[in-house]
Write a protein that holds these residues in place. Structure first.
Motif, PDB file in Angstrom:
ATOM      1  N   THR A  46      -9.585   0.412   4.125  1.00 34.94           N
ATOM      2  CA  THR A  46      -8.410  -0.184   3.504  1.00 34.94           C
ATOM      3  C   THR A  46      -8.766  -1.489   2.809  1.00 34.94           C
ATOM      4  O   THR A  46      -8.384  -1.734   1.660  1.00 34.94           O
ATOM      5  CB  THR A  46      -7.326  -0.445   4.575  1.00 34.94           C
ATOM      6  N   LEU A  99      -9.092   7.626   5.195  1.00 34.68           N
ATOM      7  CA  LEU A  99      -7.774   7.008   5.223  1.00 34.68           C
ATOM      8  C   LEU A  99      -6.776   8.036   4.695  1.00 34.68           C
ATOM      9  O   LEU A  99      -6.999   8.640   3.646  1.00 34.68           O
ATOM     10  CB  LEU A  99      -7.760   5.765   4.332  1.00 34.68           C
ATOM     11  N   LEU A 125      -1.607   6.009   3.821  1.00 35.12           N
ATOM     12  CA  LEU A 125      -1.199   4.751   4.458  1.00 35.12           C
ATOM     13  C   LEU A 125      -0.182   4.027   3.578  1.00 35.12           C
ATOM     14  O   LEU A 125      -0.437   3.758   2.409  1.00 35.12           O
ATOM     15  CB  LEU A 125      -2.423   3.849   4.682  1.00 35.12           C
ATOM     16  N   LYS A 171      -9.754   0.864   8.864  1.00 32.57           N
ATOM     17  CA  LYS A 171      -9.344  -0.500   8.517  1.00 32.57           C
ATOM     18  C   LYS A 171     -10.267  -1.121   7.467  1.00 32.57           C
ATOM     19  O   LYS A 171      -9.803  -1.761   6.523  1.00 32.57           O
ATOM     20  CB  LYS A 171      -9.256  -1.386   9.771  1.00 32.57           C
ATOM     21  N   LEU A 194       0.880  -1.167   0.000  1.00 32.23           N
ATOM     22  CA  LEU A 194       0.000   0.000   0.000  1.00 32.23           C
ATOM     23  C   LEU A 194       0.912   1.209   0.000  1.00 32.23           C
ATOM     24  O   LEU A 194       1.784   1.329   0.867  1.00 32.23           O
ATOM     25  CB  LEU A 194      -0.902   0.017   1.229  1.00 32.23           C
TER      26      LEU A 194
END
Lengths: 252, 276, 320
Positions: free
Chosen positions: C46, C20, C23, C43, C7
């Motif tokens: 993601t 997000l 990340l 999370k 990522l």
């Protein structure tokens, strides 16, 4: 795929709304033909000076108000009773009355009235139309009010009973106030359905109780007429507004 | 408590008995009588009206009504499904989009049917526009035929298809479509193997809600079909007005009701609940 | 070893809300990797970006070095076990498992299906409909449906949260064993620190859309980088600028040799079955909780004690 869906949705919305919008636009046409000849209110003027149309519209209003009041009262009580304790027979009968073809319902009511009048010496008239309208509006009222009741917490009524209210007081002071939007919504729906009905009405109406849809139908069968365009536009926007309000009220 | 409920249900029960059950019962009796000289009904009792239903002439009309209603239902399904799918995926706007479908529907069947007459007739908007553009020399015969009736029925009852389809699709867990894509299915495969099978209850309800009123329709065939398109609805109406043959009209009505009852029963048995 | 999943500066913005932010992390082949954090930490966002259900606002997702940007979920060789399992209700267990093989054909498809049914002990249930299964069985079908496709990466979205608590611990052990057996890389999403600590090779702790800390469960628990990390992974006693876990906090009537200590007074003592939680207030005003073994005897409120700890157990963290 999403683009395809949006595209087909646009086409379908056009299909649903364009015919009415075009009709509304041409009701303001100066000319009689379907060629735009300039803006004019002459067809609205003509409609408001037509004695037969005015009388029919008044009949329709009287019928719709009376039928709405009766159907709303009966339907609300019925929905409350069914909410307390469902009844399969009852809901099935109401469903059946909803899917009965209008022509069959109209003819069976005509047969009933004709048969009963042999003993009563009465005639078809506004009262028979009102009775017929009540009978087909009740099921719609039950559906709308019952849907509202299903979002209502039964514990509230039990709390009222627990605090010392009688069953009637619990209904009147707790449940009913919460139901008001649903009941109003149902009433508006019943009003539009009653106001618009042609098939059943034409069968059970007497010579002195011609309604607006009956007059419009008779003119329309002879072909299009700009006066009908004007009245149609009033009906669409008037009833449309009622339906919008009704939809608004139905959201809990 | 039970007394309160009885009191609540009594008016509606009385209404259903007096203005629904009783009229149907009278019609049922009429089917067994003979037509009166000046209309109405007379003795003696006979089964002739029921037998006449099986006359090839009337069976033909029945078959035609079935095919028109079936065609209208199929078209509503094909058009209504993408629309319902679109609305169910429209996020916060879905209530608005659904209202836009229902709005013309609740407003006025008569006006909506008339709007198509205004567009389709010889001097209607479509023909005058095409003539003005020089695309045609003679007006096209758009009104007073089967196509016009079919169009009117689809236009009139499309919302009845969209509503139940929407409510099933809306309840469908979006994770199911995501799971199908995740396992390798392209959008159309997801539609074919996951969404459509799971929307089947909505489809059945929609088909029933469109087919039944189309089968017994009177207003739309009469206005858009002119006198040329005789369907069951028109035939029933004729018996009570022009033909003055009440017993036969009653038999036709009861026959139609029998079909409606069978369809409703199939749905109730399958779904385990009625429409309410 | 080349990373399996990368990522790179991955971000997802919604109107008025950053789900997000920037990340960056690598997941190694064969690893059991957890994304841990409270709800709203990013999370699930993601996971949805890796699976392809949502598109990133910025950044890149790479699988085996190839960017997945612009690829639809059905074009990515990753598979998801959904929180709700998302089993197709109109298909049987077997048909659910075979669903994906139509689009990602394998030469030994039928053998793979049989193998998955055996491995997850679903053989006897293969003709059932999903609604006839228990929660644990549904979860195994969801796993089988994904594993049969032999994905490069399996995404698991809180797969244990729908199970009842008694079953959860048992399934947790089975999940870890299964991952070792199939050797597929797992990216596991959870808000439960115990799950993340007990299952993972490495854990990424997310907080408010950002990476808070990345490391082994051991490091995360014992050497947290931030106060948030320290508190999220377990209770902490904050004393004079450093943190101390309750199980590293000892109470004694006299100062213990080789340990640091502070004089304190017992405030309360709660019996928890396997131990006592004793609350004490130090002379310089800190509230401290100690986990005291039943064998060390009982402490009474008001009793003077010494709070003792080993210098190595001190967690020195920058102030929040």
């Amino acid at each position: 795929m999403n683009r395809l869906l949006s595209f087909s949705a646009v086409l379908l919305y056009a299909f649903l709304h364009l015919p009415l919008l075009v009709l509304a636009a041409f009701s303001f046409n100066q000319g009689r033909l379907t060629v735009w000849q300039g803006f004019s209110l002459r067809w609205y003027e003509a409609a408001f000076h037509d004695g037969q149309l005015i009388e029919a519209a008044l009949n329709s209003l009287v019928i719709a108000f009376a039928a709405t009041a009766l159907a709303t009262a009966i339907g609300t009580l019925c929905a409350y009773g069914l909410w307390k304790h469902g009844s399969r027979t009852f809901t099935l009968s109401l469903s059946l009355s909803l899917v009965t073809p209008e022509i069959v319902m109209g003819i069976s009511l005509l047969a009933l009235f004709q048969w009963a009048f042999r003993f009563l010496g009465a005639h078809l008239g506004l009262h028979t139309v009102i009775l017929a309208h009540v009978s087909f509006c009740v099921a719609f009222v039950v559906i709308v009010v019952l849907a509202r009741l299903r979002t209502f917490d039964a514990a509230l009524e039990e709390a009222a009973l627990d605090l010392g209210a009688t069953h009637f007081a619990a209904f009147y002071r707790v449940t009913l106030p919460n139901l008001v939007p649903g009941i109003l919504s149902a009433a508006l729906l019943a009003f539009t359905i009653s106001f618009d009905d042609y098939v059943i009405t034409s069968l059970v109406a007497g010579v002195d109780s011609e309604t607006l849809p009956m007059v419009l139908y008779a003119i329309a069968r002879r072909g299009a007429n700009p006066v009908v365009n004007a009245i149609s536009t009033i009906i669409v926007f008037g009833l449309g507004a009622l339906i919008l309000v009704s939809e608004r009220l139905r959201k809990p | 408590m039970n007394r309160l409920r009885t009191l609540c249900l009594a008016p509606a029960a009385l209404l259903l008995l007096a203005l629904f059950a009783a009229p149907m019962a009278i019609l049922a009796v009429y089917t067994l009588l003979t037509r009166g000289v000046y209309g109405g009904v007379a003795q003696p009792f006979t089964f002739e009206n029921w037998l006449r239903l099986f006359d090839p002439l009337y069976l033909g009309i029945l078959a035609r009504s079935f095919s028109v209603a079936a065609a209208a239902t199929a078209l509503c399904l094909v058009l209504g499904f993408p629309l319902a799918l679109f609305i169910s995926r429209a996020g916060p706007r879905k209530h608005l989009y659904l209202a836009l479908v229902m709005l013309p529907f609740w407003t006025s069947l008569l006006v909506r049917t008339y709007a198509w007459m205004f567009l389709l007739r010889d001097t209607g908007l479509i023909n005058t526009s095409l003539l003005a553009l020089g695309l045609i020399r003679q007006p096209l015969p758009l009104l007073y035929n089967w196509w016009a009736v079919l169009l009117g029925l689809v236009y009139g009852y499309l919302p009845f298809m969209v509503l139940p389809l929407y409510s099933t699709l809306e309840r469908l867990d979006p994770a199911l479509s995501e799971a199908a894509a995740d396992l390798g299915a392209r959008p159309f495969e997801t539609l074919r193997r996951v969404v459509i099978p799971l929307a089947a209850p909505g489809m059945r309800a929609g088909v029933l809600l469109v087919f039944i009123p189309c089968l017994g329709a009177y207003l739309t065939p009469d206005l858009l079909g002119g006198g040329k398109t005789i369907l069951i609805g028109t035939l029933v109406q004729n018996q009570f007005t022009n033909a003055r043959d009440w017993p036969f009209g009653a038999a036709l009505s009861m026959g139609l009701m029998a079909i409606v009852l069978v369809l409703l029963w199939l749905q109730v048995r399958r779904q385990g609940q009625s429409l309410l | 070893m080349d990373p399996l999943l990368q990522l790179i500066s991955l971000s997802k913005h919604y109107p008025g809300h950053v789900a997000l932010a920037d990340l960056t992390l690598d997941v190694r082949p064969g690893e059991f990797f957890s994304l841990l954090g409270p709800s709203g930490c990013g999370k699930t966002t993601t996971l949805r970006l890796v699976a392809g259900f949502d598109k990133p606002t910025a950044g890149d997702v790479r699988l085996r070095g190839h960017s997945l940007n612009g690829l639809a979920p059905y074009q990515r060789n990753v598979s998801t076990v959904f929180q709700s399992y998302a089993l197709f209700p109109h298909l049987t267990v077997r048909q659910n498992i075979e669903f994906g093989l139509r689009y990602r054909p394998a030469a030994d498809g039928p053998a793979l299906v049989r193998q998955c049914l055996d491995m997850l002990e679903l053989g006897a249930k293969q003709d059932r409909q999903p609604h006839q299964l228990s929660g644990g069985e549904k979860q195994r079908v969801a796993l089988a449906r994904s594993l049969v496709l032999q994905p490069d990466l399996l995404l698991l979205d809180e797969p244990l949260s729908a199970l009842d608590p008694n079953l959860r611990k048992q399934v947790r052990g089975e999940l870890r064993a299964l991952q070792r057996r199939v050797g597929i890389t797992f990216l596991f999403i959870t808000h439960d620190k115990e799950e993340a600590l007990s299952l993972s090779d490495r854990v990424a702790l997310l907080h408010r859309g950002r990476l808070e800390q990345l490391g082994s469960p051991h490091d995360l628990y014992l050497k947290p980088d931030t106060r948030f990390a320290a508190s999220f992974l377990g209770p902490v006693n904050w004393i004079d600028g450093f943190g101390l876990r309750p199980e590293a906090t000892r109470l004694s009537s006299v100062p213990l040799p080789d340990l640091r200590s502070l004089p304190a007074t017992v405030a309360s003592s709660t019996f928890l079955g396997n131990c006592f939680h004793v609350e004490a207030r130090t002379a310089n005003g800190h509230q401290v909780v100690a986990e005291v073994s039943r064998l060390n005897g009982a402490f009474q409120p008001g009793q003077p004690v010494h709070v003792c700890w080993a210098p190595a157990d001190e967690m020195h963290l920058p102030p929040a």
